[in-house]
Motif scaffolding. Structure first.
Motif: not given
Length: 115
Positions: A1-15
């Motif tokens: 499973m390849l997961l990535k977070l978007n650095a520009a996303d302003h939602r809380p990290l857990h979301e």
């Protein structure tokens, strides 16, 4: 499973973590019955705290997308792929509505009026 977070996303990290796992389920990377990697492994891969990952996993459990089983870890729930896709569309609707100035209550009233 390849997961990535978007650095520009302003939602809380857990979301963001929950959203990344939700997308993996919708896109078929994780199928119902599949076991997820341990939270510690996910946290290392994403570069976030393990408690942040656990909070995201608990949110997905509360939505009915994941099951926590003692001794078996976290697995994708039956029907999670369909439910996850629908939840993602609902989230997009709420975001679009907010962008246009509609509250959740306004959207609910609109939905009630749909035949």
């Amino acid at each position: 499973m390849l997961l990535k977070l978007n650095a520009a996303d302003h939602r809380p990290l857990h979301e963001q973590v929950a959203g990344a796992i939700r997308r993996a389920v919708v896109e078929g990377e994780c199928r119902p019955g599949d076991r997820l990697p341990p939270a510690r492994d996910i946290s290392q891969a994403l570069g976030v705290n393990a408690n942040t990952v656990l909070r995201g996993l608990r949110a997905l459990r509360d939505e009915g997308l994941l099951e926590f089983r003692r001794g078996r870890g976290v697995t994708v729930a039956e029907g999670a792929d369909l439910k996850s896709a629908l939840l993602e569309r609902v989230r997009e609707l709420v975001a679009d509505g907010a962008h246009l100035g509609y509250s959740k209550a306004d959207l609910i009233e609109m939905i009630k009026g749909v035949p």
